[in-house]
Design an enzyme around this catalytic site. Structure first.
Site, PDB file in Angstrom:
ATOM      1  N   LYS A 114       0.945  -1.269   0.119  1.00 15.07           N
ATOM      2  CA  LYS A 114      -0.160   0.055   0.035  1.00 15.07           C
ATOM      3  C   LYS A 114       0.788   1.195  -0.030  1.00 15.07           C
ATOM      4  CE  LYS A 114      -2.717   1.234   3.574  1.00 15.07           C
ATOM      5  NZ  LYS A 114      -2.137   2.620   4.047  1.00 15.07           N
ATOM      6  N   GLU A 183      -9.632   7.475   3.337  1.00 13.76           N
ATOM      7  CA  GLU A 183      -9.774   7.706   4.646  1.00 13.76           C
ATOM      8  C   GLU A 183     -10.216   8.734   4.833  1.00 13.76           C
ATOM      9  OE1 GLU A 183      -6.241   6.575   6.830  1.00 13.76           O
ATOM     10  OE2 GLU A 183      -6.982   7.577   8.649  1.00 13.76           O
TER      11      GLU A 183
HETATM   12  O1  KIV Z   1      -1.759   2.447   8.767  1.00 13.15           O
HETATM   13  C1  KIV Z   1      -2.710   1.722   8.857  1.00 13.15           C
HETATM   14  O2  KIV Z   1      -3.150   1.226   9.716  1.00 13.15           O
HETATM   15  C2  KIV Z   1      -3.723   2.323   7.890  1.00 13.15           C
HETATM   16  C3  KIV Z   1      -4.873   1.925   7.751  1.00 13.15           C
HETATM   17  C4  KIV Z   1      -5.774   2.102   8.805  1.00 13.15           C
HETATM   18  C5  KIV Z   1      -5.856   2.258   6.652  1.00 13.15           C
HETATM   19  O3  KIV Z   1      -3.203   3.045   6.837  1.00 13.15           O
END
Ligand code: KIV
Length: 266
Positions: A114, A183
């Site tokens: 991600k 988010e």
């Molecule tokens: O860092 C994280 O835990 C996240 C999620 C909550 C989306 O990016």
């Protein structure tokens, strides 16, 4: 139980089945989340706050992410593992990104990486995706940009900002992203982005209209000693234990009762 893949998640979106996600950072919780039926476990760089006690995610290192990812990977048999690329592990460009994504996959067992950001990240998303690395984008409140944003505030509130998020979402999908986290945005924007995209949109403070929901584990278990965000809910009260609380969260996401209006932004 067949392992969840990015293809499974896309089929769930088409079938309008909600995708249940939680963060996780260690082996014991990973086994519990997997057993309780969570579809996607995310090793978020939120570990900098909830595991390490920092005030932001910025100090988290690649070694931290590889370590926690490898612990979680050993606990999963069904859920797909998505792992955050930490601050400044990909922003320099595609070559830096692929070297670090490679570490997360080879050493950490990540199945998806991600990255935060919109149009400026499109080249990197395309570079990774074209080389076989599934990418999850992250738009709206992007915690690695906390200092530029001026805090952890709701994003996309005015028409121009909402339009930028819609355009960035489309750009990331077109670049080859397999998933998107959205988010802290108004619920109507969350629903609009989810219905406009073919890829699954996982909301956190983005309303009930997203294709799935994610929360930080420590928030939904009431374990984090600092105040939790408005969009979180503590599932421990009324549950006999941690696994029951996680199952209650899974049921609430799948039945559409979480998030409710009190965890959403207008
Ligand atoms: O860092 C994280 O835990 C996240 C999620 C909550 C989306 O990016």
């Amino acid at each position: 139980m067949k392992p969840v893949t990015v293809v499974t998640l896309q089929a769930m979106k088409r079938a309008r089945e909600k995708i249940v996600c939680l963060t996780g950072y260690d082996y014991s919780f990973a086994t519990l989340l997997d057993r309780a039926g969570v579809d996607l476990v995310m090793v978020g760089d939120s570990l900098g706050m909830v595991m390490q006690g920092h005030a932001s995610t910025l100090p988290v290192t690649m070694d931290n992410m590889v370590y926690h990812s490898s612990c979680v990977a050993r606990g999963l048999t069904r859920a797909i593992l998505v792992v955050d690329m930490p601050f400044l592990s990909y922003q320099a460009g595609p070559v830096q990104a692929i070297e670090n994504a490679g570490r997360l996959m080879k050493e950490g067992g990540a199945q998806v990486v991600k990255i935060e950001g919109g149009a400026p990240m499109a080249e990197t998303v395309r570079f990774l995706a074209e080389r076989g690395i599934p990418v999850c984008g992250h738009l709206g409140l992007t915690p690695q940009s906390v200092h530029r944003l001026g805090g952890y505030s709701v994003q996309g509130k005015d028409a121009a900002a909402a339009q930028r998020i819609r355009e960035d979402a489309r750009i990331l999908q077109d670049a080859g992203a397999s998933l998107l986290v959205l988010e802290a945005v108004p619920a109507a924007l969350g629903e609009g982005v989810s219905s406009a995209l073919d890829i699954p949109v996982i909301g956190i403070g983005a309303g009930a209209g997203c294709d799935g929901q994610v929360l930080v584990l420590q928030d939904m278990l009431g374990l984090y000693p600092r105040p939790s965000p408005k969009f979180s809910r503590n599932f421990m009260p009324g549950s006999a234990g941690i696994e029951e609380a996680v199952r209650a969260y899974c049921d609430a996401v799948r039945s559409g009762t979480f998030p409710g209006p009190e965890q959403s932004f207008g």
